[in-house]
Each structure stands twice: as structure tokens, then as C-alpha cells.
Design a protein around this motif. Structure first.
Motif, PDB file in Angstrom:
ATOM      1  N   SER A   1     -70.151 -31.817  -2.836  1.00 13.97           N
ATOM      2  CA  SER A   1     -71.292 -31.221  -3.526  1.00 13.97           C
ATOM      3  C   SER A   1     -71.189 -29.702  -3.631  1.00 13.97           C
ATOM      4  CB  SER A   1     -72.590 -31.584  -2.811  1.00 13.97           C
ATOM      5  OG  SER A   1     -72.674 -30.909  -1.571  1.00 13.97           O
TER       6      SER A   1
ATOM      7  N   PHE B   1     -71.629 -27.783  -6.820  1.00 17.11           N
ATOM      8  CA  PHE B   1     -72.965 -27.738  -7.420  1.00 17.11           C
ATOM      9  C   PHE B   1     -73.867 -26.748  -6.689  1.00 17.11           C
ATOM     10  CE2 PHE B   1     -71.137 -31.762  -8.693  1.00 17.11           C
ATOM     11  CZ  PHE B   1     -71.313 -31.705 -10.062  1.00 17.11           C
TER      12      PHE B   1
ATOM     13  N   THR C   1     -72.284 -36.520  -0.008  1.00 18.07           N
ATOM     14  CA  THR C   1     -72.139 -35.337  -0.837  1.00 18.07           C
ATOM     15  C   THR C   1     -71.949 -35.709  -2.306  1.00 18.07           C
ATOM     16  OG1 THR C   1     -69.775 -35.260  -0.298  1.00 18.07           O
ATOM     17  CG2 THR C   1     -71.256 -33.949   1.051  1.00 18.07           C
TER      18      THR C   1
ATOM     19  N   GLY D   1     -74.570 -33.937  -4.575  1.00 13.07           N
ATOM     20  CA  GLY D   1     -73.953 -33.217  -5.691  1.00 13.07           C
ATOM     21  C   GLY D   1     -74.650 -33.550  -7.011  1.00 13.07           C
TER      22      GLY D   1
ATOM     23  N   TRP E   1     -76.896 -31.119  -9.431  1.00 13.57           N
ATOM     24  CA  TRP E   1     -76.542 -31.036 -10.852  1.00 13.57           C
ATOM     25  C   TRP E   1     -77.819 -31.197 -11.699  1.00 13.57           C
ATOM     26  CZ3 TRP E   1     -71.936 -34.373 -13.085  1.00 13.57           C
ATOM     27  CH2 TRP E   1     -71.653 -33.960 -14.390  1.00 13.57           C
TER      28      TRP E   1
ATOM     29  N   GLN F   1     -69.552 -26.882 -10.540  1.00 19.34           N
ATOM     30  CA  GLN F   1     -69.463 -28.341 -10.623  1.00 19.34           C
ATOM     31  C   GLN F   1     -68.240 -28.862  -9.861  1.00 19.34           C
ATOM     32  OE1 GLN F   1     -70.123 -29.388 -14.742  1.00 19.34           O
ATOM     33  NE2 GLN F   1     -72.274 -28.860 -14.547  1.00 19.34           N
ATOM     34  N   TYR F   2     -67.588 -29.892 -10.383  1.00 17.34           N
ATOM     35  CA  TYR F   2     -66.556 -30.542  -9.565  1.00 17.34           C
ATOM     36  C   TYR F   2     -65.254 -29.752  -9.459  1.00 17.34           C
ATOM     37  CZ  TYR F   2     -69.256 -34.784  -9.024  1.00 17.34           C
ATOM     38  OH  TYR F   2     -70.217 -35.679  -8.669  1.00 17.34           O
TER      39      TYR F   2
END
Lengths: 262, 360
Positions: free
Chosen positions: B103, B106, B159, B163, B167, B281-282
Motif C-alpha cells: 500500500s 498509495f 496492504t 492500498g 486509492w 500507486q503501485y
């Protein structure tokens, strides 16, 4: 089981009428046990006889269902492993106690590190670890070697040496010779012999391989089916007698089963 | 091992003047790097990073001035490498203690929005707004730890869930629209990063990254916290047995990772002079975990180094930046990252096997 009054005074540990059941299953029934100061007691029994349960109770890991534990004559309720440790009872488990990824020195000082804030004083710890190991005649290739690189005997020896750090009154050794050869085993037996000579620690060795253990023990208790079935001085018994006891029990169990199925 | 260190640093020193021989030297050190996988993993990653650096510097046959120029160095170090490094520092601690945080990217996205909302709408002082952004990271880290350690979920799942929630929070509160940096925060913001379009001397991010790397390296190798982190990940039972508060260690490392994620988010916002709902983000999380793995961190806990992750981040940043400078397409880059992860992991696993065999 003859516990005389004069013996009581010198006993470091005394267990009276101790029982433990898990629901309907009874693991220990009316256990009476004593440990003299500086004495090495062998607690011998087959797998499933109740040795491990007794060990877990004595090191504070779990409470007994009934019965009392006396430490130097005073009754105690062991609330946790840490509580038992603070009272001077320390246990060394087979292979659980070491972190493979850490060095011998780091393992020995785990959670008792020497600190020069905010950093570890690595040099002091190394010196002291080496000194401690030397004192007890434990030989390892290097105190900075990862524990993963040690042999089974060396690991066990380091684990025992570490437990003596906190100057325990009572040391519980759980199957210290399991999973190692005869030569490896002598490392541990020598170590127990050394601790015995120092005389300030009383030891309970839990084992199902009694041949070797008998040599270092002062006294032997045999535990069978959750009960203590024999309490003798080590020099008054023999591996043969202990084996016979186990074989007799084995036969009884066989007969019982045959009767049930018949 | 000290010998090889000297060799590789020697190369760094002599090669820039060496000219045409560079490519050959780089290939040679790549090979040497491969053979050293069996000894010191951090060193291997270091050698690979140096080799890549030399390759991009000399691949055109002469010193590539665009690559070594200040603009690109800032891009390489502050823009690409620093965020990966800082997040990797947290992930390494978590991975060593046997957990992971998916996460964190995020947290990175949300942190500058927290700063924006509090400063613009609630008129808190700029520094406090930044601090609140960082505190949010710590709080999310705490929540991750609570779900993982106290409620017993696997951290991968925990997570993954938090996450997604973060988001959604970002997209809902920002209406998925970017916003400018609040003008009042610009002054304080310079501590973190200076806007690249205005100033071509944004070394701040990489200075933060290097300073935090040094601190975290000391924390991992020279403090109780680091020792206990390894113990918890290496043998949870033994750590508990020794009386270590294993939960406290995991909570701490989750919170640290959250803090680093938030820090990177705020840094990047100041560097871009804008707060973007699609930043973070990721991707940064995956890059950081990749950097940690390339640097020799195992996923099973107990094994990993900060320095390895630091150079692992450089390897990723160098590949990304170098391809760009040489005018190659960026499309095959993930193939390179994937291969690097797998090669590093194969080396890791085989090394462990070899060691185990050796000790018996």
C-alpha cells in the motif's frame, strides 16, 4: 518416592500433586518431583509420556490444572516464561532458540545486548561471548560465525551457554541430545558436567535416550503415562532397568489393545 | 572481498579517461559480478550498477555528455533513484521482519493531498500541513500492522486492501484531479525538493535518500532495533523466546515504511510543483521491492541489506534513465527488470542451498 523432611530444606524446586488435563485428555496425574541444589535430575520417558507437558509447566509456558510448585520452599504461580525466568528458571529447547541468520555472539546476547546508545557495542559483546564460551569449554569456529554454520552439538552448546548468562537457579534442558551423534552429544554432556562442578545451578535434563544421560545425572525420574513411576539415584539404577520399565509398559499397552479388539 | 571492492572502485576512478576500452571493461566487470554472486551480494549489485553506469557513459564510443550532464544526473539521482531508494529502505526492514507493504505507493499518492487539504481548506501552517501528511503515513502503517500483527491477516492481503482504500480516498477527495502546490508551502517545501523546472540544481531528494540510507544501514546493522528485526524475521519463536516484543518490531517497521512512503509523496509533489492523483500507486512500490530483491533481500524474512537495496535501486534507475538517454524505446524495460529480479532470486536461492550443503 521417599521425600524426607531434611531433603525439603535443600530443595530448589518441589512439585506437589501436579496434574494437567487438556479437556478430557489427562496429560499428567499427581506428579511429585523435587530437585536439590546443584543436582542434575534426569527426567526420562517415552514420547507422549508427559515430559514436554511438565517442562512447559515448569518454565511458565502453561499453568497446571491443579497442584503446587515450590521454589526454594516458597509456593509460586508461574505466570509466563518471562516471569519464570525472572524467578531463575530458564529452559533450553531443542532447536527453537537460535536465529540462524544471526551470529553466535548476536544469538548469545539476543535481547540482553550491550548498548552504547544508540549503537550496539559489538566489540564488548564479542569479547564477553568468547570469554563465556571459553569458560565453559564450548568451542565454536568463531563467535562472528552465523549460527547456521554450526553443527547441531555446537548450536546446542551455545544455547546452553547462553542460558547460563542470566545466572539461572534452575535450568531445564529439553532433549539436549536429540538429533545429534554420540560425539556431538559429548559436547553437551561435558558442558553439563562443568555446570555441575560450578554447583550454583540445578539442572533437569529431559530425555528419552537415557543411556548417555545417566552418566551426568545424580538422580533419575521416570515418567510413564503422565505419572512418575521411578525415582532413584543414578548409580542405583541402570539403563537396563529403565529399558525394562519401558518394555513392560509397552507390553501392557499391547495386551490392552488386543483385549479391546477381541 | 576487500580485493574486489578495490578493483571495482578502481574501475570507477580510471575508466572515465579510458575512452574506447570502456565497453569491454564494463562487460568484464559484469562477468566478474556474476561470479561474485556466490560471495557477497551487496558487492555484486554494486558492480552491476557501476558496470551499467560505465556502459551508458561509453556506449556511444566516447563520453556521453548528455548522460553525465547535470540535468541528467539530477534526473537519474533525484527524480528516478531517490523515490525508489527511500521506499525500499522501509520495504527492506519489513521484508526482513517477514512482512511486505503493497500500500506504500498509495500513501505516497495521498500524503501531498493531505498537505493540500489541510493548508488550503483548514488554513493550518504549511509545516504542520506537511507534518500531517507524514503522520498520515505513520497512521496507515499502524493500521497495516494492526490488521497484520494483531488481527493476524497476511500482510500481502492487508496492504492489498488498504492500498485500494487509499486509492479510492485519493480519487474521491481529489475528484481525480491534480492540484497545484499551495503557494504558502513553497518555502518549507524546499527542504524536501525544489521544483525542477525552475531550478536545475535539485539535489535535495538524493541527499535525503543517501542520508536516510546511511541512517537505516546503521539502524539495521548496529542497533538493537535492527538486530531484533532480523531475529523476528529469522526465527519468530526464538525471538519471542528471548523476550523480544515481536509485535512492537513489526508495528515499528510498518509505521516506518508508511512514513517513508509519505515523505516520498511530498518530495515528488514539490519536485513536480503539482499534486497528481496518478503519482505513486503501485509502480514505486514494485520498483522498491524489486530493488530490495535485486539487492539480496529474501522474501522469507531474516535476510536483507540496506546497502544492497540502495544499489538495487540504482540498477533500476540506471536502466530506465540510460535507455532514455540512448534514445532506446522504454517498452522492453520491464523485461530487463523482470530478468534482473529472477536472476537475483535464483542466485539467492542457489546460494542458500550451496551454503546448507557446505555446512553438512
Amino acid at each position: 518416592m521417599s521425600t524426607t523432611a531434611s531433603d525439603n530444606a535443600t530443595d530448589v524446586l518441589r512439585v506437589e500433586h501436579l496434574s494437567k488435563s487438556y479437556g478430557a485428555v489427562t496429560a499428567l496425574t499427581d506428579i511429585n518431583l523435587r530437585l536439590g541444589k546443584g543436582e542434575v535430575l534426569g527426567l526420562i520417558g517415552d514420547n507422549g509420556a508427559g515430559k514436554s507437558t511438565l517442562l512447559k509447566i515448569l518454565c511458565g509456558f502453561q499453568p497446571p490444572t491443579s497442584g503446587s510448585i515450590f521454589l526454594e520452599g516458597r509456593e509460586v504461580q508461574l505466570k509466563s516464561v518471562n516471569h519464570a525466568r525472572s524467578l531463575g528458571i530458564d529452559a533450553v529447547y531443542q532447536d527453537l532458540a537460535m536465529v540462524n541468520q544471526l551470529t553466535v555472539c548476536e544469538n548469545m546476547f539476543l535481547n540482553r545486548e550491550k548498548i552504547r546508545w544508540p549503537l550496539l557495542s559489538t566489540r564488548t559483546m564479542r569479547r564477553e561471548a568468547q570469554k563465556r564460551l571459553d569458560e565453559m569449554g564450548v568451542r565454536v569456529p568463531d563467535v562472528n560465525a552465523r549460527v547456521a554454520k554450526l553443527s547441531g552439538g555446537q548450536r546446542q552448546a551455545v544455547a546452553v551457554a547462553r542460558s547460563v548468562f542470566s545466572d539461572p537457579k534452575i535450568l531445564l534442558l529439553d532433549e539436549p541430545l536429540a538429533a545429534m551423534g554420540v560425539k556431538e552429544g559429548t559436547i553437551i554432556l561435558d558442558l553439563v558436567q562443568k555446570l555441575k562442578q560450578r554447583g550454583d545451578v540445578s539442572i533437569i535434563i529431559i530425555a528419552h535416550n537415557y543411556g548417555q544421560v545417566l552418566d551426568v545425572c545424580d538422580r533419575v525420574n521416570m515418567i510413564q503415562g503422565g505419572q512418575i513411576t521411578l525415582d532413584k539415584r543414578a548409580d542405583e539404577t541402570s539403563a537396563q532397568e529403565l529399558t525394562d520399565l519401558v518394555v513392560a509398559e509397552y507390553r501392557r499397552a499391547m495386551e490392552e489393545r488386543q483385549q479391546q479388539s477381541a | 572481498m576487500s580485493e574486489t571492492t578495490q578493483q571495482s572502485t578502481g574501475e570507477l576512478g580510471t575508466s572515465p579517461g579510458g575512452g574506447p576500452g570502456g565497453t569491454g571493461g564494463a562487460t568484464a566487470s559484469l562477468w566478474r559480478g556474476a561470479s561474485m554472486l556466490l560471495r557477497q551480494r551487496e558487492l555484486t549489485v554494486f558492480v552491476v550498477a557501476v558496470a551499467l553506469f560505465l556502459y551508458f557513459l561509453f556506449s556511444s564510443g566516447q563520453v556521453n555528455t548528455a548522460f553525465i550532464g547535470q540535468t541528467n544526473l539530477i534526473n537519474l539521482l533525484s527524480t528516478i533513484a531517490a523515490p525508489i531508494i527511500i521506499i525500499a529502505l522501509g520495504e527492506v526492514m519489513l521484508l526482513i521482519s517477514g512482512e511486505i507493504d503493497l500500500s506504500v505507493g498509495f500513501i505516497y499518492t495521498l500524503a501531498p493531498y493531505i498537505m493540500y487539504f489541510t493548508v488550503q481548506y483548514y488554513h493550518v501552517p504549511p509545516l504542520l500541513g506537511i507534518i500531517l501528511g507524514l503522520v498520515m503515513g505513520i497512521v496507515v502503517g499502524w493500521l497495516n500492522a494492526f490488521l497484520t500483527v494483531t488481527l493476524g491477516l497476511p500482510s500481502f492481503i492487508t496492504t492489498l486492501g488498504t492500498g485500494f482504500i487509499l486509492w479510492g480516498i485519493v480519487d474521491t477527495t481529489s475528484h481525480a484531479e491534480p492540484v497545484p502546490i499551495p503557494p504558502s508551502t513553497m518555502g518549507v517545501g524546499k527542504i524536501f525538493s525544489t521544483e525542477q523546472l525552475v531550478s536545475s540544481t535539485n539535489w535535495n531528494s538524493i541527499i535525503w535518500a543517501v542520508a536516510l540510507t546511511v541512517i537505516m544501514h546503521l539502524v539495521l546493522t548496529r542497533t538493537r532495533w535492527g538486530l531484533h528485526t532480523v531475529a523476528v524475521g529469522g526465527n519468530l519463536l526464538a525471538a519471542r523466546e528471548a523476550g523480544i516484543h515481536v509485535n512492537r518490531i513489526k508495528y515499528g517497521n510498518f509505521m516506518l515504511t508508511g512514513l517513508f512512503g509519505a515523505l516520498v509523496g511530498i518530495q515528488v509533489a514539490f519536485a513536480n510543483n503539482s499534486i497528481d492523483p496518478t503519482a505513486g500507486q503501485y509502480t514505486p512500490m514494485f520498483y522498491s521491492v524489486a530493488a530490495a530483491v535485486i539487492g539480496g533481500t529474501a522474501m522469507l524474512g531474516g535476510v536483507g541489506t540496506i546497502i544492497g537495496a540502495f544499489f538495487g535501486s540504482f540498477v533500476i534507475a540506471l536502466v530506465e534513465d540510460g535507455f532514455n538517454i540512448l534514445g532506446f524505446s522504454a517498452n522492453p524495460l520491464p523485461i530487463i527488470y523482470g530478468t534482473a529480479i529472477l536472476v537475483a532470486m535464483i542466485a539467492n536461492v542457489q546460494l542458500t542451498r550451496l551454503r546448507e550443503r557446505g555446512s553438512r
